[in-house]
Enzyme design. Structure first.
Site, PDB file in Angstrom:
ATOM      1  N   LYS A 206     -18.888   1.118  -7.967  1.00  0.00           N
ATOM      2  CA  LYS A 206     -17.514   0.844  -7.518  1.00  0.00           C
ATOM      3  C   LYS A 206     -16.510   0.784  -8.676  1.00  0.00           C
ATOM      4  O   LYS A 206     -15.368   1.172  -8.504  1.00  0.00           O
ATOM      5  CB  LYS A 206     -17.471  -0.478  -6.749  1.00  0.00           C
ATOM      6  CG  LYS A 206     -18.116  -0.405  -5.379  1.00  0.00           C
ATOM      7  CD  LYS A 206     -17.866  -1.709  -4.660  1.00  0.00           C
ATOM      8  CE  LYS A 206     -18.684  -1.842  -3.416  1.00  0.00           C
ATOM      9  NZ  LYS A 206     -18.440  -3.113  -2.729  1.00  0.00           N
TER      10      LYS A 206
ATOM     11  N   ASN B 255     -14.178   1.857  -3.236  1.00  0.00           N
ATOM     12  CA  ASN B 255     -15.367   2.046  -2.388  1.00  0.00           C
ATOM     13  C   ASN B 255     -15.215   3.163  -1.365  1.00  0.00           C
ATOM     14  O   ASN B 255     -16.149   3.412  -0.598  1.00  0.00           O
ATOM     15  CB  ASN B 255     -15.841   0.735  -1.745  1.00  0.00           C
ATOM     16  CG  ASN B 255     -15.036   0.311  -0.538  1.00  0.00           C
ATOM     17  OD1 ASN B 255     -13.877   0.703  -0.373  1.00  0.00           O
ATOM     18  ND2 ASN B 255     -15.648  -0.496   0.307  1.00  0.00           N
TER      19      ASN B 255
ATOM     20  N   ASP C 122     -12.869  -3.403   0.739  1.00  0.00           N
ATOM     21  CA  ASP C 122     -13.669  -4.639   0.776  1.00  0.00           C
ATOM     22  C   ASP C 122     -12.831  -5.838   1.211  1.00  0.00           C
ATOM     23  O   ASP C 122     -13.282  -6.673   2.001  1.00  0.00           O
ATOM     24  CB  ASP C 122     -14.265  -4.946  -0.605  1.00  0.00           C
ATOM     25  CG  ASP C 122     -15.519  -4.130  -0.898  1.00  0.00           C
ATOM     26  OD1 ASP C 122     -16.049  -3.518   0.047  1.00  0.00           O
ATOM     27  OD2 ASP C 122     -15.943  -4.116  -2.056  1.00  0.00           O
TER      28      ASP C 122
ATOM     29  N   GLY D 119     -17.004 -16.140  -7.655  1.00  0.00           N
ATOM     30  CA  GLY D 119     -17.029 -14.771  -8.157  1.00  0.00           C
ATOM     31  C   GLY D 119     -15.659 -14.323  -8.623  1.00  0.00           C
ATOM     32  O   GLY D 119     -14.636 -14.815  -8.135  1.00  0.00           O
TER      33      GLY D 119
ATOM     34  N   GLY E 186     -15.552 -10.729  -9.854  1.00  0.00           N
ATOM     35  CA  GLY E 186     -15.802  -9.302 -10.095  1.00  0.00           C
ATOM     36  C   GLY E 186     -14.971  -8.451  -9.142  1.00  0.00           C
ATOM     37  O   GLY E 186     -13.980  -8.919  -8.562  1.00  0.00           O
ATOM     38  N   GLY E 187     -15.393  -7.206  -8.983  1.00  0.00           N
ATOM     39  CA  GLY E 187     -14.635  -6.269  -8.149  1.00  0.00           C
ATOM     40  C   GLY E 187     -14.462  -6.754  -6.720  1.00  0.00           C
ATOM     41  O   GLY E 187     -13.345  -6.771  -6.184  1.00  0.00           O
TER      42      GLY E 187
ATOM     43  N   ARG F 121     -18.937 -17.827 -13.181  1.00  0.00           N
ATOM     44  CA  ARG F 121     -19.763 -18.119 -14.368  1.00  0.00           C
ATOM     45  C   ARG F 121     -18.967 -17.850 -15.646  1.00  0.00           C
ATOM     46  O   ARG F 121     -18.932 -18.676 -16.545  1.00  0.00           O
ATOM     47  CB  ARG F 121     -21.026 -17.247 -14.319  1.00  0.00           C
ATOM     48  CG  ARG F 121     -21.856 -17.304 -15.576  1.00  0.00           C
ATOM     49  CD  ARG F 121     -23.082 -16.447 -15.459  1.00  0.00           C
ATOM     50  NE  ARG F 121     -22.759 -15.018 -15.292  1.00  0.00           N
ATOM     51  CZ  ARG F 121     -23.658 -14.060 -15.225  1.00  0.00           C
ATOM     52  NH1 ARG F 121     -24.948 -14.358 -15.258  1.00  0.00           N
ATOM     53  NH2 ARG F 121     -23.299 -12.791 -15.091  1.00  0.00           N
TER      54      ARG F 121
ATOM     55  N   GLY G 299     -22.479 -11.716   6.294  1.00  0.00           N
ATOM     56  CA  GLY G 299     -21.869 -10.654   5.500  1.00  0.00           C
ATOM     57  C   GLY G 299     -21.664  -9.335   6.243  1.00  0.00           C
ATOM     58  O   GLY G 299     -20.757  -8.567   5.917  1.00  0.00           O
TER      59      GLY G 299
HETATM   60  P1  ATR Z   1     -19.042  -6.676  -7.438  1.00  0.00           P
HETATM   61  O1  ATR Z   1     -18.341  -5.365  -7.424  1.00  0.00           O
HETATM   62  O2  ATR Z   1     -20.169  -6.767  -6.455  1.00  0.00           O
HETATM   63  O3  ATR Z   1     -18.101  -7.835  -7.347  1.00  0.00           O
HETATM   64  P2  ATR Z   1     -19.282  -7.299 -10.256  1.00  0.00           P
HETATM   65  O4  ATR Z   1     -17.892  -6.863 -10.497  1.00  0.00           O
HETATM   66  O5  ATR Z   1     -20.334  -6.928 -11.254  1.00  0.00           O
HETATM   67  O6  ATR Z   1     -19.813  -6.757  -8.859  1.00  0.00           O
HETATM   68  O7  ATR Z   1     -19.274  -8.901 -10.065  1.00  0.00           O
HETATM   69  C1  ATR Z   1     -20.433  -9.651  -9.882  1.00  0.00           C
HETATM   70  C2  ATR Z   1     -20.055 -11.123  -9.716  1.00  0.00           C
HETATM   71  O8  ATR Z   1     -21.258 -11.883  -9.535  1.00  0.00           O
HETATM   72  C3  ATR Z   1     -19.351 -11.717 -10.921  1.00  0.00           C
HETATM   73  O9  ATR Z   1     -18.487 -12.735 -10.494  1.00  0.00           O
HETATM   74  C4  ATR Z   1     -20.533 -12.267 -11.718  1.00  0.00           C
HETATM   75  O10 ATR Z   1     -20.205 -13.302 -12.617  1.00  0.00           O
HETATM   76  P3  ATR Z   1     -19.755 -12.949 -14.149  1.00  0.00           P
HETATM   77  O11 ATR Z   1     -18.334 -12.506 -14.060  1.00  0.00           O
HETATM   78  O12 ATR Z   1     -19.931 -14.218 -14.882  1.00  0.00           O
HETATM   79  O13 ATR Z   1     -20.687 -11.855 -14.603  1.00  0.00           O
HETATM   80  C5  ATR Z   1     -21.393 -12.819 -10.614  1.00  0.00           C
HETATM   81  N1  ATR Z   1     -22.780 -12.928 -11.028  1.00  0.00           N
HETATM   82  C6  ATR Z   1     -23.692 -11.942 -11.099  1.00  0.00           C
HETATM   83  N2  ATR Z   1     -24.868 -12.416 -11.548  1.00  0.00           N
HETATM   84  C7  ATR Z   1     -24.699 -13.750 -11.772  1.00  0.00           C
HETATM   85  C8  ATR Z   1     -25.551 -14.813 -12.221  1.00  0.00           C
HETATM   86  N3  ATR Z   1     -26.834 -14.597 -12.543  1.00  0.00           N
HETATM   87  N4  ATR Z   1     -25.031 -16.062 -12.305  1.00  0.00           N
HETATM   88  C9  ATR Z   1     -23.729 -16.293 -11.983  1.00  0.00           C
HETATM   89  N5  ATR Z   1     -22.877 -15.329 -11.545  1.00  0.00           N
HETATM   90  C10 ATR Z   1     -23.356 -14.081 -11.443  1.00  0.00           C
END
Ligand code: ATR
Length: 263
Positions: free
Chosen positions: A71, A92, A108, A132, A134-135, A157, A244
């Site tokens: 994505k 997406n 999304d 979260g 991320g994207g 995190r 979901g």
């Molecule tokens: P997506 O497009 O699915 O949102 P992404 O942009 O890679 O994918 O984002 C993944 C999210 O899951 C992020 O918020 C990530 O936290 P970080 O920004 O700290 O990486 C979170 N995430 C993934 N694995 C994690 C873990 N083991 N513990 C805590 N947060 C996690």
């Protein structure tokens, strides 16, 4: 029946075997009476630019769906991006124009809000905690702000990403209160897992689920497993839960519309 006139669509993913989009999208095409077919394409991260360049050259391609892990990588491969895709930094769904240009968009956020409503939860006027940044979290946060939530708290995190998202939401001027939070979702009416945690059995919980109370609604973006450890814990604690799957189910008609395969 596939013929010489059939329009092609695809879904790009790695792994691919778990995707449900071919079944649901093709059923929608039948229901809408379009001569179009969507096929799964197993494309690795390394091969994505090559695969996309090849798809760009196919004149009877309406477009393609993009999912994990592509994505974000798809963004620079598009010729144009929608406002939502620019905000989320992720794509997406991609439409191929007659001139062979690729327009990227992300559904999304709108899909998540529509899925919540389908589950009987109206977000307008409510406070929302999002785990979260991320994207997916970006897309969902902006769609919830546009849907009129009163307050958004973001826990991630990597705190700097939560702060960046909160600042972007403040600048966008939706008028909802913004905060960067810790792992405890206390005080929020709706709690959303927008991380990837829950996909794997060994994943830790995305937030302090032992702090959830029965007056809270807990929504998940993970579709498989249907009942993530977070949802099971929320249910055990008496919370209302939103699965979901509706997020994707609600996106399908929007994706078809975006590709011009309208009802
Ligand atoms: P997506 O497009 O699915 O949102 P992404 O942009 O890679 O994918 O984002 C993944 C999210 O899951 C992020 O918020 C990530 O936290 P970080 O920004 O700290 O990486 C979170 N995430 C993934 N694995 C994690 C873990 N083991 N513990 C805590 N947060 C996690």
């Amino acid at each position: 029946m596939i013929s010489g006139r059939t329009q092609l669509c695809a879904i790009l993913a790695d792994p691919i075997a778990h995707v449900r989009t071919p079944e649901t999208f093709n059923a929608l095409m039948t229901a809408r009476g379009h001569d179009a077919v969507l096929v799964p394409m197993h494309v690795s991260t390394d091969a994505l630019p090559t695969a996309v360049a090849a798809l760009k050259a196919i004149a009877n391609l309406a477009g393609f769906v993009v999912t994990v892990p592509h994505k974000i990588a798809m963004v620079p491969l598009c010729d144009e991006l929608s406002g939502a895709a620019q905000i989320a930094g992720a794509v997406n769904i991609v439409r191929r124009t007659a001139e062979g240009r690729l327009h990227g968009h992300i559904l999304d956020g709108d899909g998540f809000v529509a899925g919540l409503r389908q589950s009987g939860v109206e977000p307008a006027g409510r406070s929302v905690y999002i785990a979260g940044a991320g994207g997916a979290a970006n897309a969902i946060a902006f769609a919830l702000a546009a849907a009129g939530v009163s307050r958004i708290g973001i826990w991630n995190r990597t705190r700097a990403k939560a702060e960046t998202l909160a600042n972007r939401l403040r600048v966008a001027g939706y008028g909802c209160d913004m905060a960067v939070e810790g792992a405890d979702p206390a005080g929020y009416q709706i709690v959303v897992n927008a991380t990837s945690l829950g996909l794997r059995e060994t994943d830790p919980l995305p937030l302090a689920a032992d702090q959830l109370t029965s007056d809270q609604i807990v929504a998940e973006i993970i579709m498989k497993p249907e009942w993530t450890p977070l949802l099971l814990e929320a249910k055990a604690r008496g919370c209302t839960v939103a699965l979901g799957a509706p997020m994707l189910d609600c996106q399908l008609p929007m994706m078809a519309d975006y590709l011009g395969l309208t009802a």
